[in-house]
Design an enzyme around this catalytic site. Sequence first.
Site, PDB file in Angstrom:
ATOM      1  N   GLU A  84       1.247  -1.736   0.490  1.00  0.00           N
ATOM      2  CA  GLU A  84       0.183  -0.196   0.093  1.00  0.00           C
ATOM      3  C   GLU A  84       1.052   1.385   0.080  1.00  0.00           C
ATOM      4  O   GLU A  84       2.117   1.602  -0.261  1.00  0.00           O
ATOM      5  CB  GLU A  84      -0.687  -0.187   1.163  1.00  0.00           C
ATOM      6  N   GLY A 105       6.466  -0.134   3.636  1.00  0.00           N
ATOM      7  CA  GLY A 105       5.286  -0.212   3.247  1.00  0.00           C
ATOM      8  C   GLY A 105       6.081   0.109   1.828  1.00  0.00           C
ATOM      9  O   GLY A 105       6.659  -0.786   1.407  1.00  0.00           O
ATOM     10  N   GLU A 106       4.820   0.665   0.346  1.00  0.00           N
ATOM     11  CA  GLU A 106       5.052  -0.106  -0.522  1.00  0.00           C
ATOM     12  C   GLU A 106       4.905  -1.759  -1.084  1.00  0.00           C
ATOM     13  O   GLU A 106       5.271  -2.078  -2.410  1.00  0.00           O
ATOM     14  CB  GLU A 106       5.910   0.155  -1.406  1.00  0.00           C
ATOM     15  N   GLY A 107       4.589  -2.526  -0.058  1.00  0.00           N
ATOM     16  CA  GLY A 107       5.059  -3.349  -0.334  1.00  0.00           C
ATOM     17  C   GLY A 107       6.333  -4.697  -0.604  1.00  0.00           C
ATOM     18  O   GLY A 107       6.775  -5.827  -1.061  1.00  0.00           O
TER      19      GLY A 107
END
EC number: 2.4.2.21
Length: 338
Positions: free
Chosen positions: A162, A304-306
């Site tokens: 996300e 984050g960001e995967g």
Amino acid sequence: MTTGLPFDDFRTLIETLPGPDEAAVAAVRKRDATLTKPPGALGRMEEIVEWLAAWTGRARPQVTRPLVAVFAGNHGVTAKGVSPYPSSVTAQMVENFAAGGAAINQICIANDLGLKIFDLALEYPTADITEEAAMDEKTCAATMAFGMESIAGGTDLLCIGEMGIGNTTIAAAIFHGLYGGTAEDWVGPGTGSNSEGLKRKADVVRAAVALHASHLKDPLEVLRRLGGREIAAMAGAILATRVEKIPVIIDGYVATAAAAILHAANPEAIDHCLFGHVSAEPGHRKVLEKLGKQPLLDLGMRLGEGTGAALAAGIVKAAALCHSGMATFDQAGVSNRD
């Protein structure tokens, strides 16, 4: 009994999810006993292969089309000063992803992973959760349905991530709503809040949960009242993968909020999920303990960001290859133990 409300189909789905393929797991264990290594020598790598078999139904699981899906959303609560960054950074980072300039792009290249970015109406932030519900039921259900479509085009391993300024505050509110305790138990630095910022975040989380307290026994109400579009979309994606027999790797603190909603509705709903890492965000370890999940990596990350899920995907791919590609004792002409 159904009421015709938007959440009805999701409630039914959550209650009727398919289970693991035990025959595929048994086949993996049988083959593993013949491979050129001592039993258990690859440790958790062997457990990962069994997990892949259980949720793909394949006795010789492979990972050939892994995908990282990053969902981006904005939040009205950022007006309360819960992040040192303005909400405009969410769209700027989405552009950075598209240009290949973010950390997640580099990790995907290193591990040969596909990457899709989903912009969830960034120009229309969800409502401020300290003043009203983040979304109405129709919007939340539609966003979950959108998340379910994220696997269109095919994948055999989905990594959930996300992007959204303010969403560690949103995740903390969800965890406080689900698990109780104090707001301070769940609030962390996020993108770098100082002590004053942490107090402000805790005050916001406390106020939001107090406002919606009478509705928080229903996990889907927790989602729509305290959540965000990216979290709703991730929840939808997790449900879709279960139906389509696709294993999932969950990223960090915020992505775990989507999994926690489903787990609260049905503790078996996230059995097909592996948690890629434990975030440096203090509440993440507590949540994983609540969920009974052991993260694969602990690298002190909180981006984050995967990114954590994508790093874990490299290990999952290696585990699958070790099982499918390793020779048996007979094939290699190696003597087995008596």
